[in-house]
Scaffold this active site. Structure first.
Site, PDB file in Angstrom:
ATOM      1  N   VAL A 134       0.811  -1.214   0.000  1.00 63.64           N
ATOM      2  CA  VAL A 134       0.000   0.000   0.000  1.00 63.64           C
ATOM      3  C   VAL A 134       0.846   1.265   0.000  1.00 63.64           C
ATOM      4  CG1 VAL A 134      -1.966  -1.122   1.105  1.00 63.64           C
ATOM      5  CG2 VAL A 134      -0.226   0.005   2.523  1.00 63.64           C
ATOM      6  N   ASN A 159      -7.227  -1.446   4.793  1.00 64.56           N
ATOM      7  CA  ASN A 159      -7.107  -2.304   5.967  1.00 64.56           C
ATOM      8  C   ASN A 159      -5.674  -2.526   6.442  1.00 64.56           C
ATOM      9  OD1 ASN A 159      -8.436  -4.189   7.881  1.00 64.56           O
ATOM     10  ND2 ASN A 159      -7.215  -5.714   6.792  1.00 64.56           N
ATOM     11  N   TYR A 186       1.891   4.351  15.989  1.00 68.02           N
ATOM     12  CA  TYR A 186       0.619   3.724  15.660  1.00 68.02           C
ATOM     13  C   TYR A 186      -0.544   4.643  16.035  1.00 68.02           C
ATOM     14  CZ  TYR A 186      -2.983   0.055  15.460  1.00 68.02           C
ATOM     15  OH  TYR A 186      -4.104  -0.679  15.148  1.00 68.02           O
ATOM     16  N   LYS A 233      -3.238   6.474  13.476  1.00 63.61           N
ATOM     17  CA  LYS A 233      -4.653   6.131  13.573  1.00 63.61           C
ATOM     18  C   LYS A 233      -5.505   7.365  13.888  1.00 63.61           C
ATOM     19  CE  LYS A 233      -4.129   1.817  12.566  1.00 63.61           C
ATOM     20  NZ  LYS A 233      -4.598   1.300  11.261  1.00 63.61           N
ATOM     21  N   VAL A 265      -8.377  -7.101  17.774  1.00 65.78           N
ATOM     22  CA  VAL A 265      -8.959  -8.028  16.808  1.00 65.78           C
ATOM     23  C   VAL A 265      -7.911  -9.081  16.460  1.00 65.78           C
ATOM     24  CG1 VAL A 265      -9.906  -8.265  14.461  1.00 65.78           C
ATOM     25  CG2 VAL A 265     -10.474  -6.257  15.857  1.00 65.78           C
TER      26      VAL A 265
END
Length: 216
Positions: free
Chosen positions: A7, A33, A98, A102, A131
């Site tokens: 990506v 994602n 991170y 986000k 998750v």
């Protein structure tokens, strides 16, 4: 349709969107994602760590959003779904790159949602808790044993299939922010209503992390 690609390569992402449009005549949904993390205190990580996380988590989403959003505007409909994290809604010490990326994805998604309203394009951002995925084993840990971090996760991970169902349910309702499970929604509301308490809990998490930190 799941596609595996780099990506950080904008041309590769654009080619995927172009291929879908060529085969189907339109693009109804786009899920950005891909994501990585680097666990460690800011004093221990270097600019190389920052660049890798920003390139994947932020620029990767921007590449996907740019390609998909413009196609959706041209066709007059579509739903762009950016995967962020609960870490994009509350502080996340011990993983600053991170959390920073986000938070940026959340801001990007809110802006595109407002711009897209009159153009027929919907935009949602997904901010889940833990998750089940390979991010826990694939991401780097700096000055701390990665396996010790995994042992310290305080909540049960949501199975990927369940997470997908929750995301699709949120899309069906055109939710701006899709947050799950229940503890994630609790911390989101806590941050909005009582940020001081969230900061207290974050300090507790940081103190636990520092017990595992190895001297560089």
């Amino acid at each position: 349709e799941g596609v595996r690609l780099d990506v950080t390569d904008a041309a590769a992402v654009q080619a995927v969107v172009a291929d879908i449009v060529a085969r189907h005549g339109r693009l109804d949904l786009m899920f950005n994602n891909a994501g990585i993390a680097v666990s460690g205190e800011a004093r221990d990580i270097d600019l190389g760590h920052w660049r890798r996380v920003v390139d994947v988590n932020l620029m990767g989403v921007i590449h996907g959003a740019d390609a998909a959003y413009k196609q959706m505007v041209r066709q007059g409909h579509g739903h762009l779904v950016n995967i962020a994290s609960l870490a994009g809604l509350i502080p996340f010490p011990t993983n600053a790159p991170y959390g920073a990326t986000k938070h940026a994805v959340v801001g990007l998604s809110h802006a595109l949602r407002l711009e897209g309203e009159a153009l027929g394009v919907r935009v949602s951002v997904v901010c889940p808790g833990f998750v089940e995925s390979n991010i826990y084993t694939a991401s780097e840990a700096v000055n701390v044993a990665r396996e010790r971090l995994a042992e310290g996760i305080p909540f049960r991970k949501v199975p990927a299939e369940v997470a997908a169902q929750r995301i699709l349910a949120g899309i069906a309702r055109n939710r701006a922010v899709i947050v799950f499970p229940a503890y994630a929604r609790f911390f989101w509301w806590l941050q909005r209503l009582h940020p001081g308490l969230t900061a207290f809990l974050s300090r507790r998490m940081l103190a636990d992390f520092r017990k595992l930190r190895q001297q560089p």
